[in-house]
Design a protein around this motif. Structure first.
Motif, short mmCIF file in Angstrom:
data_model
loop_
_atom_site.label_atom_id
_atom_site.label_comp_id
_atom_site.label_asym_id
_atom_site.label_seq_id
_atom_site.Cartn_x
_atom_site.Cartn_y
_atom_site.Cartn_z
N ALA A 19 0.84 -1.20 0.00
CA ALA A 19 0.00 0.00 0.00
C ALA A 19 0.87 1.25 0.00
O ALA A 19 2.00 1.23 0.49
N ILE A 20 0.30 2.32 -0.54
CA ILE A 20 0.91 3.65 -0.50
C ILE A 20 -0.08 4.52 0.26
O ILE A 20 -1.28 4.52 -0.05
N GLY A 21 0.39 5.23 1.26
CA GLY A 21 -0.49 6.04 2.08
C GLY A 21 -0.23 7.52 1.92
O GLY A 21 0.92 7.94 1.73
N MET A 22 -1.31 8.30 1.95
CA MET A 22 -1.21 9.76 1.91
C MET A 22 -2.05 10.33 3.03
O MET A 22 -3.13 9.82 3.34
N VAL A 23 -1.56 11.41 3.64
CA VAL A 23 -2.31 12.11 4.67
C VAL A 23 -2.89 13.36 4.02
O VAL A 23 -2.16 14.10 3.35
N VAL A 24 -4.20 13.57 4.19
CA VAL A 24 -4.90 14.64 3.48
C VAL A 24 -5.68 15.54 4.43
O VAL A 24 -6.18 15.09 5.47
N ALA A 25 -5.78 16.80 4.06
CA ALA A 25 -6.50 17.79 4.88
C ALA A 25 -8.01 17.62 4.77
O ALA A 25 -8.73 17.77 5.75
N ASP A 26 -8.50 17.30 3.57
CA ASP A 26 -9.93 17.21 3.31
C ASP A 26 -10.19 15.91 2.54
O ASP A 26 -9.92 15.84 1.34
N MET A 27 -10.70 14.92 3.24
CA MET A 27 -10.90 13.59 2.63
C MET A 27 -11.78 13.68 1.39
O MET A 27 -11.43 13.15 0.34
N ALA A 28 -12.92 14.35 1.49
CA ALA A 28 -13.84 14.40 0.36
C ALA A 28 -13.20 15.07 -0.85
O ALA A 28 -13.35 14.60 -1.99
N ALA A 29 -12.48 16.16 -0.65
CA ALA A 29 -11.83 16.86 -1.77
C ALA A 29 -10.77 15.99 -2.41
O ALA A 29 -10.66 15.92 -3.64
N SER A 30 -9.98 15.29 -1.60
CA SER A 30 -8.93 14.43 -2.15
C SER A 30 -9.55 13.27 -2.93
O SER A 30 -9.12 12.98 -4.05
N LEU A 31 -10.56 12.63 -2.37
CA LEU A 31 -11.17 11.50 -3.05
C LEU A 31 -11.85 11.93 -4.35
O LEU A 31 -11.80 11.21 -5.35
N ALA A 32 -12.46 13.11 -4.36
CA ALA A 32 -13.09 13.61 -5.59
C ALA A 32 -12.04 13.75 -6.70
O ALA A 32 -12.28 13.39 -7.85
N PHE A 33 -10.86 14.28 -6.35
CA PHE A 33 -9.77 14.43 -7.32
C PHE A 33 -9.36 13.08 -7.88
O PHE A 33 -9.29 12.89 -9.10
N TYR A 34 -9.10 12.10 -7.01
CA TYR A 34 -8.61 10.80 -7.47
C TYR A 34 -9.69 9.98 -8.17
O TYR A 34 -9.38 9.18 -9.04
N ARG A 35 -10.95 10.20 -7.86
CA ARG A 35 -12.03 9.56 -8.64
C ARG A 35 -12.00 10.06 -10.08
O ARG A 35 -12.27 9.30 -11.01
N ARG A 36 -11.66 11.33 -10.27
CA ARG A 36 -11.59 11.88 -11.63
C ARG A 36 -10.47 11.23 -12.43
O ARG A 36 -10.47 11.31 -13.65
N LEU A 37 -9.52 10.60 -11.75
CA LEU A 37 -8.44 9.88 -12.41
C LEU A 37 -8.73 8.39 -12.50
O LEU A 37 -7.85 7.61 -12.81
#
Length: 142
Positions: A19-37
């Motif tokens: 696994a690769i882990g990232m720590v994010v400030a805003d879960m929903a904003a980060s997931l929205a970005f990666y869903r677009r990819l």
């Protein structure tokens, strides 16, 4: 010879990257970005402190909120924007690099570097995710 010096058959002889882990400030904003990819993450993960997506080949990408990072290490502080951790997404062809870059920057994500033909034989671009991580987009040049 004693069995104590041998690994049990069920234990791998060496660790494997899982696994690769990232720590994010805003879960929903980060997931929205990666869903677009193209990553698949359930909608309910937007409000969770931890989320995961299984990538092709079984590797997992994991996201944790700042609160989770601080629960592990109370002294943890977020890295500066543009920290050297980044992901690279392969596109089908050079035109898709341009299309994905335009779609993401057109939606307000900061462009790190506009698409260009790199000397190593790829169409390349960099866009930033909501936490300032550089995300590379690339495809082989014909």
């Amino acid at each position: 010879m004693s069995n104590a010096s041998h690994h049990p058959a069920s234990t791998p002889a060496t660790p494997r990257l899982a696994a690769i882990g990232m720590v994010v400030a805003d879960m929903a904003a980060s997931l929205a970005f990666y869903r677009r990819l193209g990553l698949t993450v359930p909608a309910e993960a937007d409000s969770a402190p931890h989320a995961e997506a299984t990538l092709p080949g079984g590797l997992r990408l994991m996201w944790d909120t700042y609160a989770v990072a601080r629960s592990i290490d109370p002294e943890w502080t977020p890295p500066a924007d543009g920290a050297p951790t980044g992901l690279a997404f392969e596109c089908a062809d050079p035109a898709e690099v341009d299309k994905v870059y335009a779609a993401l920057t057109g939606s307000g994500y900061p462009g790190g570097k506009e698409p260009w033909d790199a000397p190593w034989g790829q169409r390349y671009a960099v866009v930033q995710d909501p936490d300032g991580h550089g995300v590379d987009l690339f495809a082989a040049l014909p």
